[in-house]
Write an enzyme that holds these catalytic residues in place. Structure first.
Site, PDB file in Angstrom:
ATOM      1  N   CYS B  50       0.832  -1.214   0.000  1.00 35.12           N
ATOM      2  CA  CYS B  50       0.000   0.000   0.000  1.00 35.12           C
ATOM      3  C   CYS B  50       0.867   1.265   0.000  1.00 35.12           C
ATOM      4  O   CYS B  50       0.396   2.330  -0.378  1.00 35.12           O
ATOM      5  CB  CYS B  50      -0.953  -0.008   1.178  1.00 35.12           C
ATOM      6  SG  CYS B  50      -0.149  -0.286   2.740  1.00 35.12           S
ATOM      7  N   HIS B  99      18.976   1.403  -1.096  1.00 41.20           N
ATOM      8  CA  HIS B  99      17.525   1.577  -1.007  1.00 41.20           C
ATOM      9  C   HIS B  99      16.852   0.263  -0.592  1.00 41.20           C
ATOM     10  O   HIS B  99      16.015   0.246   0.310  1.00 41.20           O
ATOM     11  CB  HIS B  99      16.987   2.069  -2.352  1.00 41.20           C
ATOM     12  CG  HIS B  99      15.506   2.267  -2.359  1.00 41.20           C
ATOM     13  ND1 HIS B  99      14.925   3.403  -1.855  1.00 41.20           N
ATOM     14  CD2 HIS B  99      14.492   1.460  -2.769  1.00 41.20           C
ATOM     15  CE1 HIS B  99      13.603   3.292  -1.959  1.00 41.20           C
ATOM     16  NE2 HIS B  99      13.328   2.121  -2.522  1.00 41.20           N
TER      17      HIS B  99
END
Lengths: 256, 354
Positions: B50, B99
């Protein structure tokens, strides 16, 4: 002790083996020194005030290391080390460790066992005082809504209360056994008597104090802060009056 | 062969945009197949949650246009127009590895230090692996990412503590009681936060939950959900003797529990510790109750204050996490450089030199 002060300021937030390892290293050296003295004298090194004090401290350190095996109780050493340091320095006072006269004050094995059990008992009482101070620290954090109550790795206060009780009960059993052995088997010097001896009276008083403390806890639900303070004050009384009564006692400190 | 990541997250884009790029599990399998068939990437993992949609990819031929191709692929796959600008980011090596490691540790998450993302990342990798979309490079890189997450969890405090009110209440209970197993919880006023706190206590082993609410039907419903028992709103005091934790959140305009009332009730239950969590505004529990021995009163501000401090503590751990991640990233890149199958040397040296 200095490292303890550092950890205290840091708030016991990270699991810390350095504190435990330092205490363990000191304990090993302490054990070696005591063993050396014991082998040299050919009896348990509880023959004078210095030896008795260091034996009590050795018991407290051993108890802290055993409890410290559980992660949440590892910081017990931080609370123990200032006590060990202060009482240890006091034990080094001149006069508490007279050179051996060649003949031990306690003539037989029963006497050594009597003294050793009582010292182990006092060590357990010392541990209850240490647990009591941990309890008060954490209880205060919780009462004043300090976030450090949750940030620290100190145990829950109910577990600390249990620890106080376990230490007190162990100490009382050892003290009772040690006093019983002394009364039943230890041979007194000629002309000496248990009656009226300051150390005997004092020991009975200590026994009564700890019995009342446990009775109040088990039968009358004495808990929390008051209980922790009682354990600390009772041990404070023991440690502050131990030397005086010993020096006054003819049985335990006979004239040369 | 460089690793490239392209995607968008809650940092760069609103949910209205993220939802347009989201992949279902069935779409991920399809997308992985297309990436390979169209020759865009030799290895790929697609993470779609999400809060983020990201493609981690690698090619054998050290394609400098891989990032651009991935951006275009994302838009084409979802039938969208030209690729958005700043909302869509692309990281090349070594930033792409950094990342990935940051995502796995939860330090790129909306709730700093949360652990759910690690499970989602593992799921994404598992799916790609099952689709045979990963090779030696991404296998090694993702395994390393999972190891780094474990390391960060054990060596830093980024995931420590609770940053929600209900979790703080549970931690408080665990700081007071030896164990929650035999504890009885009383919920007075079946509000949302009190329900969450009661659920959390129950999940941590609390023995039973009693629910008292002005609307008895609501109390019965919540009690059934929590496997507990409903008690009358005017009769909860009768249950007080067994209770160890009270969570109160009624809409009453006055104190539900005053100091005088509590003193009377305490006589019934001895001196066992009592935790009172007051999450009502206006407050339900007289703050003077905290002065009673073995009673610990926390109101909503206290709980939020602790949650806030935990968050600050997590932020303070960020630098340590970044250092750990940089160290592990270098280890990974060095080991990939030493690997004979690795073909990304040119690009890495080029980047190091620039």
């Amino acid at each position: 002790m200095l490292y303890s002060a550092f950890l205290w300021r840091r708030g016991f937030q990270r699991d810390n083996w350095i504190n435990y390892s330092l205490l363990a290293a000191a304990f090993v050296l302490h054990t070696l020194a005591m063993a050396k003295r014991g082998f040299t004298l050919h009896h348990c090194p509880v023959n004078n005030l210095y030896e008795a004090t260091t034996f009590v401290l050795w018991t407290i350190a051993a108890g802290s290391l055993v409890f410290g095996l559980w992660p949440r109780l590892r910081f017990l050493g931080v609370f123990t080390s200032p006590l060990l340091f202060c009482v240890g320095v006091f034990a080094l006072m001149p006069g508490l460790d007279p050179p051996p006269t060649g003949k031990p004050q306690f003539a037989n094995g029963w006497a050594s066992l009597h003294a050793a059990m009582i010292m182990l008992g006092y060590g357990a009482f010392g541990l209850s005082a240490v647990a009591g101070s941990m309890f008060l620290t954490q209880e205060r954090n919780l009462k004043f809504h300090r976030a450090r109550a949750l940030f620290t790795l100190l145990p829950p206060i109910q577990r600390l209360e249990k620890m106080i009780t376990i230490s007190l009960a162990t100490g009382l059993v050892l003290l009772t056994a040690g006093l019983g052995l002394g009364a039943a088997y230890v041979e007194l010097p000629e002309g000496a008597s248990f009656q009226g001896d300051p150390k005997v009276i004092w020991s009975m008083l200590v026994w009564a104090i700890y019995s009342v403390l446990l009775l109040l806890h088990w039968k009358f639900d004495q808990r929390g802060r008051r209980y922790a303070w009682s354990a600390i004050v009772a041990f404070g009384f023991v440690i502050l009056t131990f030397w005086g009564t010993n020096l006054l006692s003819e049985i335990h400190n006979p004239a040369p | 062969m460089p690793i490239v990541v392209t995607g968008l997250s809650h940092h760069s884009s609103p949910v209205e945009l993220r939802e347009r790029f989201a992949f279902s599990n069935a779409q991920i399998a399809d997308a992985l197949g297309q990436l390979r068939e169209r020759g865009i990437a030799d290895e790929a993992v697609i993470l779609s949650t999400c809060n983020r949609v990201e493609i981690y990819a690698a090619t054998r031929d050290n394609d400098p246009a891989l990032g651009q191709a991935l951006r275009q692929f994302l838009c084409d796959f979802h039938g969208l127009g030209p690729a958005p600008g700043d909302e869509l980011y692309t990281h090349l090596e070594p930033q792409s590895v950094d990342h990935l490691f940051r995502v796995s540790c939860g330090i790129d998450s909306m709730v700093l230090g949360e652990t759910e993302i690690l499970g989602q990342l593992k799921q994404a990798y598992k799916l790609a692996h099952a689709e045979k979309a990963t090779g030696a490079l991404l296998n090694k890189t993702f395994q390393k990412a999972f190891n780094v997450a474990k390391l960060v969890r054990s060596e830093t405090q980024i995931q420590r503590g609770s940053i929600s009110v209900s979790s703080v209440a549970v931690e408080l209970a665990e700081s007071i009681f030896d164990s929650l197993k035999s504890r009885q919880v009383l919920v007075i006023g079946a509000g949302d936060t009190s329900e969450k706190a009661a659920r959390a206590l129950k999940s941590r082993g609390a023995q039973s939950v009693l629910v008292s609410n002005r609307s008895h039907d609501r109390a019965v419903t919540l009690a059934a959900e929590l496997d507990g028992r409903a008690v009358g709103f005017d009769t909860w005091e009768q249950e007080f003797k067994q209770v160890d934790i009270i969570i109160s959140s009624t809409a009453a305009p006055h104190y539900v529990l005053t100091r005088d009332k509590l003193e009377g009730l305490l006589r019934q239950r001895g001196h066992r510790p009592l935790l009172l969590v007051d999450i009502a505004v206006p407050r339900d529990i007289d703050p003077d109750c905290n002065q009673l021995e073995n009673v610990y009163v926390y109101n909503i501000d206290d709980l939020q204050g602790i949650a806030g401090q935990y968050l600050e503590q997590r932020k303070a751990e960020l630098e340590l996490c970044k250092r750990l991640i940089a160290r592990k990233r270098n280890e990974l890149l060095d080991s990939l450089q030493a690997h004979p199958g690795n073909t990304n040397l040119g690009l890495r040296e080029q980047q190091a030199g620039s």
